[in-house]
Design a protein around this motif. Structure first.
Motif, short mmCIF file in Angstrom:
data_model
loop_
_atom_site.label_atom_id
_atom_site.label_comp_id
_atom_site.label_asym_id
_atom_site.label_seq_id
_atom_site.Cartn_x
_atom_site.Cartn_y
_atom_site.Cartn_z
N ASP A 252 29.43 41.20 42.79
CA ASP A 252 28.79 40.83 41.54
C ASP A 252 29.15 39.40 41.14
OD1 ASP A 252 27.80 43.48 41.37
OD2 ASP A 252 29.68 44.14 40.44
N HIS A 253 28.63 38.98 39.98
CA HIS A 253 28.97 37.68 39.41
C HIS A 253 29.34 37.86 37.95
CE1 HIS A 253 26.82 36.18 42.96
NE2 HIS A 253 27.35 35.00 42.73
N ILE A 254 30.29 37.07 37.48
CA ILE A 254 30.51 36.99 36.04
C ILE A 254 29.74 35.79 35.52
CG2 ILE A 254 32.75 38.15 36.03
CD1 ILE A 254 33.99 35.31 35.66
N ASP B 40 29.33 33.63 31.98
CA ASP B 40 29.79 33.36 30.63
C ASP B 40 28.88 32.33 29.96
OD1 ASP B 40 31.87 35.02 31.22
OD2 ASP B 40 33.41 33.46 31.24
N GLU C 241 30.45 32.82 38.36
CA GLU C 241 31.34 32.93 39.51
C GLU C 241 31.20 34.29 40.17
OE1 GLU C 241 35.15 32.43 37.77
OE2 GLU C 241 34.77 30.37 37.09
N GLN C 242 31.27 34.31 41.48
CA GLN C 242 31.19 35.56 42.22
C GLN C 242 32.50 36.33 42.09
OE1 GLN C 242 29.75 35.16 46.20
NE2 GLN C 242 29.61 37.37 46.52
N ARG C 243 32.36 37.63 41.83
CA ARG C 243 33.49 38.54 41.78
C ARG C 243 33.13 39.76 42.63
NH1 ARG C 243 36.95 37.63 37.28
NH2 ARG C 243 37.05 35.36 37.05
N ARG D 175 30.26 37.38 27.78
CA ARG D 175 30.40 37.53 29.23
C ARG D 175 29.50 38.66 29.69
NH1 ARG D 175 35.95 37.40 32.52
NH2 ARG D 175 35.38 35.19 32.33
N PHE D 176 28.80 38.40 30.80
CA PHE D 176 27.92 39.39 31.41
C PHE D 176 28.35 39.59 32.85
CE2 PHE D 176 25.64 36.59 28.50
CZ PHE D 176 25.11 37.47 27.57
N TRP D 177 28.17 40.81 33.35
CA TRP D 177 28.36 41.09 34.77
C TRP D 177 26.96 41.19 35.39
CZ3 TRP D 177 32.71 41.09 37.66
CH2 TRP D 177 33.93 41.04 36.97
N ALA E 132 29.08 42.38 28.19
CA ALA E 132 30.24 43.13 28.67
C ALA E 132 31.49 42.80 27.86
CB ALA E 132 30.49 42.82 30.14
N GLU E 133 31.62 41.55 27.46
CA GLU E 133 32.76 41.12 26.64
C GLU E 133 32.25 40.09 25.64
OE1 GLU E 133 36.18 39.84 28.95
OE2 GLU E 133 35.48 41.05 30.64
#
Length: 199
Positions: A116-118, A120, A111-113, A155-157, A147-148
Motif C-alpha cells: 500500500d501507500h500512505i 498525507d 510513500e509506499q508501505r 492521512r489516507f492508506w 485513516a488518521e
C-alpha cells in the motif's frame, strides 16, 4: 453528482490562458461517448464539455475555477482523474461528491508501505473542521477514507488498485490537490451555525 470513484485517467493536451479564463483540452479514453454540455469531474472539479473530438474534449475554466482549484497548475502531459456524472439507476459507491471544490491542500507525503501507500495531505482550517476520523474526503476526485486526522492534516492508506487507476503515481510532496468536504458535514455545519449552536 459524482461518487469519487475514478472512472479513467486522462492527459492534458493544453491549457490555454484566455485573460482571466482558460480553455483546458484533454485526451479522454471515453471521448466518443461524451456529449456537448455533459458534466465531467476533472481532478474532482465538475466541468462542462465545450468541444469534442475523436480523442478528447475541451472545457472552459472560469476565473473563479482557476482561483479556487489547482487546475491552473496543470501542464502539458499532466495526468488527471476523470469521472462522468452519476446516472439514475447506477450502482453507488464512494460517497456523494458534487464536484464543487471547497479548497486546495498540499501533498505532504506519498510513500509506499508494503503493498500500500500512505498519503498525507494538509488541510486548511475550513476543511479540517468538516473532517472526522474514518470520514470521507474527496481528494482530486478520489473518494478517500481518513485513516488518521490531526488539526491540519489527514492521512489516507491507498490500496494498490486505487494507486494504479488514478493519477496518484504522478503526485509528489508539494503538489496541490483539490479538496471537497463531505456534503452532509457541510449541511450539518451550516444548520448548527444558523441555530447558534455551532462554533
Amino acid at each position: 453528482m459524482f461518487t469519487g470513484l475514478v472512472e479513467a485517467i486522462g492527459r492534458v493536451r493544453s491549457l490555454e490562458r484566455r485573460g482571466e479564463q482558460a480553455r483546458l483540452s484533454l485526451e479522454i479514453p471515453f471521448a466518443a461517448e461524451l456529449e456537448m454540455g455533459e458534466s465531467v469531474a476533472v481532478n474532482g472539479c465538475c466541468l462542462t464539455v465545450a468541444d469534442i473530438d475523436a480523442a478528447g474534449a475541451s472545457f472552459d475554466l472560469l476565473g473563479q475555477t482557476l482561483a479556487v482549484t489547482s487546475l491552473g497548475d496543470l501542464t502539458d502531459d499532466s495526468i488527471v482523474n476523470l469521472e462522468r456524472a452519476l446516472r439514475a439507476g447506477d450502482r453507488f459507491g464512494g460517497h456523494f461528491v458534487q464536484g464543487h471544490v471547497d479548497a486546495t491542500g498540499t501533498v505532504l507525503a506519498l510513500e509506499q508501505r508494503g503493498q500500500d501507500h500512505i498519503f498525507d495531505v494538509s488541510l486548511p482550517p475550513e476543511i479540517a473542521r468538516l473532517c472526522i476520523d474514518k470520514g470521507s474526503l474527496c481528494v482530486d476526485g478520489i473518494s478517500l477514507t481518513i485513516a488518521e486526522l490531526t488539526e491540519d492534516r489527514a492521512r489516507f492508506w491507498i490500496t494498490p488498485h486505487t494507486f494504479t487507476v488514478t493519477h496518484l503515481p504522478g503526485l509528489k510532496a508539494g503538489s496541490r490537490v483539490n479538496l471537497e468536504a463531505d456534503l452532509l458535514a457541510k449541511h450539518v455545519a451550516k444548520l448548527l451555525g444558523a441555530s447558534g449552536r455551532g462554533s
